[in-house]
Design an enzyme around this catalytic site. Structure first.
Site, PDB file in Angstrom:
ATOM      1  CB  VAL A 185      -1.020   0.090   1.207  1.00  0.00           C
ATOM      2  CG1 VAL A 185      -1.580   1.255   1.444  1.00  0.00           C
ATOM      3  CG2 VAL A 185      -1.900  -1.309   1.067  1.00  0.00           C
ATOM      4  CD  GLU A 231      -5.018  -0.506  -0.890  1.00  0.00           C
ATOM      5  OE1 GLU A 231      -4.963  -0.943  -2.065  1.00  0.00           O
ATOM      6  OE2 GLU A 231      -5.335  -1.295   0.229  1.00  0.00           O
ATOM      7  CG  ASN A 246     -11.216  -5.705  -0.131  1.00  0.00           C
ATOM      8  OD1 ASN A 246     -10.994  -5.510  -1.018  1.00  0.00           O
ATOM      9  ND2 ASN A 246     -10.011  -5.809   0.625  1.00  0.00           N
ATOM     10  CG  PHE A 261     -13.429 -11.093  -8.511  1.00  0.00           C
ATOM     11  CD1 PHE A 261     -12.711  -9.990  -9.338  1.00  0.00           C
ATOM     12  CD2 PHE A 261     -12.564 -11.252  -7.312  1.00  0.00           C
ATOM     13  CE1 PHE A 261     -11.713  -9.726  -9.019  1.00  0.00           C
ATOM     14  CE2 PHE A 261     -11.384 -10.782  -6.914  1.00  0.00           C
ATOM     15  CZ  PHE A 261     -10.908  -9.862  -7.927  1.00  0.00           C
ATOM     16  CB  CYS A 319      -7.015  -8.007   0.859  1.00  0.00           C
ATOM     17  SG  CYS A 319      -5.881  -6.867   0.611  1.00  0.00           S
TER      18      CYS A 319
HETATM   19  C1  UDX Z   1      -7.868  -8.071  -3.398  1.00  0.00           C
HETATM   20  C2  UDX Z   1      -8.875  -6.758  -4.177  1.00  0.00           C
HETATM   21  O1  UDX Z   1      -8.894  -7.431  -5.452  1.00  0.00           O
HETATM   22  C3  UDX Z   1      -8.246  -5.576  -4.108  1.00  0.00           C
HETATM   23  O2  UDX Z   1      -9.087  -4.492  -4.703  1.00  0.00           O
HETATM   24  C4  UDX Z   1      -7.838  -5.273  -2.670  1.00  0.00           C
HETATM   25  O3  UDX Z   1      -7.398  -4.013  -2.606  1.00  0.00           O
HETATM   26  C5  UDX Z   1      -6.951  -6.195  -2.050  1.00  0.00           C
HETATM   27  O4  UDX Z   1      -7.453  -7.480  -2.100  1.00  0.00           O
HETATM   28  P1  UDX Z   1      -5.495  -9.368  -4.170  1.00  0.00           P
HETATM   29  O5  UDX Z   1      -5.687  -9.807  -2.737  1.00  0.00           O
HETATM   30  O6  UDX Z   1      -4.291  -8.939  -4.434  1.00  0.00           O
HETATM   31  O7  UDX Z   1      -6.663  -8.124  -4.378  1.00  0.00           O
HETATM   32  O8  UDX Z   1      -6.007 -10.397  -5.249  1.00  0.00           O
HETATM   33  P2  UDX Z   1      -7.362 -10.641  -5.961  1.00  0.00           P
HETATM   34  O9  UDX Z   1      -6.876 -10.892  -7.463  1.00  0.00           O
HETATM   35  O10 UDX Z   1      -8.536  -9.960  -5.732  1.00  0.00           O
HETATM   36  O11 UDX Z   1      -7.516 -12.161  -5.830  1.00  0.00           O
HETATM   37  C6  UDX Z   1      -7.584 -12.634  -4.282  1.00  0.00           C
HETATM   38  C7  UDX Z   1      -7.744 -14.165  -4.131  1.00  0.00           C
HETATM   39  O12 UDX Z   1      -9.061 -14.577  -4.910  1.00  0.00           O
HETATM   40  C8  UDX Z   1      -6.707 -14.770  -4.898  1.00  0.00           C
HETATM   41  O13 UDX Z   1      -6.380 -16.015  -4.071  1.00  0.00           O
HETATM   42  C9  UDX Z   1      -7.298 -15.319  -6.059  1.00  0.00           C
HETATM   43  O14 UDX Z   1      -7.042 -16.833  -6.752  1.00  0.00           O
HETATM   44  C10 UDX Z   1      -8.834 -15.532  -5.663  1.00  0.00           C
HETATM   45  N1  UDX Z   1      -9.961 -15.306  -6.851  1.00  0.00           N
HETATM   46  C11 UDX Z   1     -10.180 -14.210  -7.288  1.00  0.00           C
HETATM   47  C12 UDX Z   1     -10.763 -16.406  -7.103  1.00  0.00           C
HETATM   48  O15 UDX Z   1     -10.597 -17.721  -6.574  1.00  0.00           O
HETATM   49  N2  UDX Z   1     -11.660 -16.273  -8.163  1.00  0.00           N
HETATM   50  C13 UDX Z   1     -11.725 -15.225  -8.790  1.00  0.00           C
HETATM   51  O16 UDX Z   1     -12.622 -15.048  -9.640  1.00  0.00           O
HETATM   52  C14 UDX Z   1     -11.013 -14.308  -8.385  1.00  0.00           C
END
Ligand code: UDX
Length: 436
Positions: free
Chosen positions: A11, A151, A208, A249, A260
């Site tokens: 961050v 953020e 989130n 997602f 997160c």
């Molecule tokens: C997340 C949020 O996207 C971001 O906006 C926030 O600020 C911080 O948390 P991040 O943790 O970096 O970001 O990764 P992200 O791409 O969101 O994925 C999080 C988890 O969800 C991962 O383990 C990913 O594999 C999983 N995921 C994501 C799924 O299992 N399926 C999906 O469709 C999307």
């Protein structure tokens, strides 16, 4: 305008670098001298696309500075952004001790009027406390206000997510603070949503946890798809055309990890309970995710007499592709179970190996052994089972014949739905994925 940033994790560092890129004079503060030395040389402590290039550019331009001396950074700053961690406590609440330490340092050093901006994810109401705390400890006769500015960056795309954010959320309690924050973000040219402080804090958790819920929902539906003979990837495709649902997602898999979602779902659950309310949707999301992480291991356990003495290939260790981060990664839960069950694990990950080695050193661990390989092929050669935990492009590219030819028994448990079940079957691979 002089900006200081407290904390140089995902961050803080990304915010500091992006503010410098937009022309501000930025000083980033961290407690670790070694880390600061590296950042001064333009070396990023985290793996993040495009970050080092911007660090080097702005270091050279003289607009980006790194120091451990917070006094120098804070005393004449116009705005101080707090981007330190708020890790999870054993009870699921957020640990605010780093925020408190920085707040006290700010109070004791600022010599001119200043806006303190909390970027870290903090429970609703924390900004009020931060402001009071700073005022309680102020040494000089200056005016200080606290604003919330959560953020939304995702790891791997942090720089892009910051420079081209969908929106900037600012939470303030005065016109002056609102005006200053709007001015700071003016060069970004992004939509700004200006609300009260507590609403801004809640927006971050609400976003989130909504995304986490979406993933748990898809995982729940995927598990049901398996029972009724539907295919979750087709189901998701069909859902994605509905704009009210959205196309992103919707990927079912091994469960969410990272710094997160796991932390913020538990924190909101805790916050609700503290206020005498049960947030049933979020609690269900947490439960579904916990089970999802070891679903494939449980399936494999049903199929095998033992894991003891078997070569288990593990492809991917990080919580998602594009990062070297292993926090809350499903691989961790599975490695613990596999090693305890006596497996000889051979793991490959293009970026996560170094961090994995800190958690699982090479050699004899519990009943089994932990080994790292520098190629997918070496992990697969002679393996009895393969687990896929991360969707790295090179892992996606493995052909069904690759599993068939290299493995002793071509048995694949894929937590990311990377391969076609039909093609795997045609190649003679026994293949299990999620919801198909
Ligand atoms: C997340 C949020 O996207 C971001 O906006 C926030 O600020 C911080 O948390 P991040 O943790 O970096 O970001 O990764 P992200 O791409 O969101 O994925 C999080 C988890 O969800 C991962 O383990 C990913 O594999 C999983 N995921 C994501 C799924 O299992 N399926 C999906 O469709 C999307």
């Amino acid at each position: 305008m002089k900006i200081a940033v407290a904390g140089t994790g995902y961050v803080g560092l990304v915010a500091g670098v992006c503010f410098a890129e937009k022309g501000y004079d930025v000083t980033c503060v961290d407690v670790e001298e070694k880390k600061v030395e590296l950042m001064r040389k333009g070396i990023s402590p985290i793996y993040e696309d495009g970050l080092e290039a911007l660090m080097q550019k702005n270091n050279a331009a003289g607009t980006l500075h790194f120091t451990t001396d917070y006094t120098k950074a804070y005393k004449d700053a116009d705005a101080i952004f707090i981007g330190v961690g708020t890790p999870e406590m054993p009870d699921g609440s957020a640990n605010l001790s780093y925020i408190a330490t920085v707040s006290r340092q700010i109070a004791e050093t600022i010599e001119k009027d200043c806006l303190v901006v909390v970027k870290s994810t903090v429970p609703v109401g924390t900004n009020d406390k931060v402001e009071q705390f700073i005022k309680d400890f102020l040494v000089h006769d200056v005016k200080v206000e606290v604003a919330s500015n959560p953020e939304f960056l995702a790891q791997g795309t942090a720089v892009r997510d910051t420079l081209h954010a969908a929106r900037i959320i600012i939470g303030t309690e005065s016109k002056e603070a609102e005006a200053l924050l709007k001015k700071i973000y003016e060069p970004f040219g992004l939509p700004i949503v200006s609300v009260k402080r507590r609403s801004a804090e809640m927006i971050k958790y609400a976003c989130n946890d909504f995304l986490a819920l979406k993933i748990s929902y898809m995982n729940d539906i995927a598990n049901l798809c398996e029972l009724v003979g539907a295919d979750i990837t087709d189901v998701a495709r069909g859902m994605s055309y509905d704009e009210r649902i959205g196309a992103r997602f919707l990927n079912a898999g091994i469960g969410f990890g990272g710094s997160c979602f796991p932390k913020d779902t538990k924190a909101l659950k805790f916050l609700a309970r503290e206020h005498g309310y049960q947030l049933k949707t979020v609690e269900a999301c947490v439960d579904v995710n916990l089970k999802q992480k070891t679903r494939l291991f449980e399936k494999a356990k049903d199929r095998m007499i033992t894991f003891s003495g078997l070569k288990v290939a593990v492809l991917g260790l990080t919580f998602k592709a594009g990062t070297d981060d292993l926090r809350e990664a499903p691989s961790i839960d599975n490695l613990k179970l596999l090693l305890a069950a006596g497996a000889d694990v051979y793991a490959y990950d293009p970026e996560g190996e170094e961090r994995a080695r800190q958690l699982f050193p090479e050699g004899g661990l519990e009943a089994g052994t932990m080994n790292y390989t520098d190629s997918i092929e070496k992990a697969l050669d002679g393996a009895n089972i393969c687990f896929v935990f991360t969707e790295w492009p090179e892992i996606k590219e493995v052909k069904p014949e690759g599993f068939k030819e290299r493995m002793h028994t071509p048995l694949v448990y894929d937590g990311r739905n990377l391969y076609s079940p039909e093609k795997m079957k045609a190649a003679g691979v026994e293949y299990y994925s999620i919801g198909r």
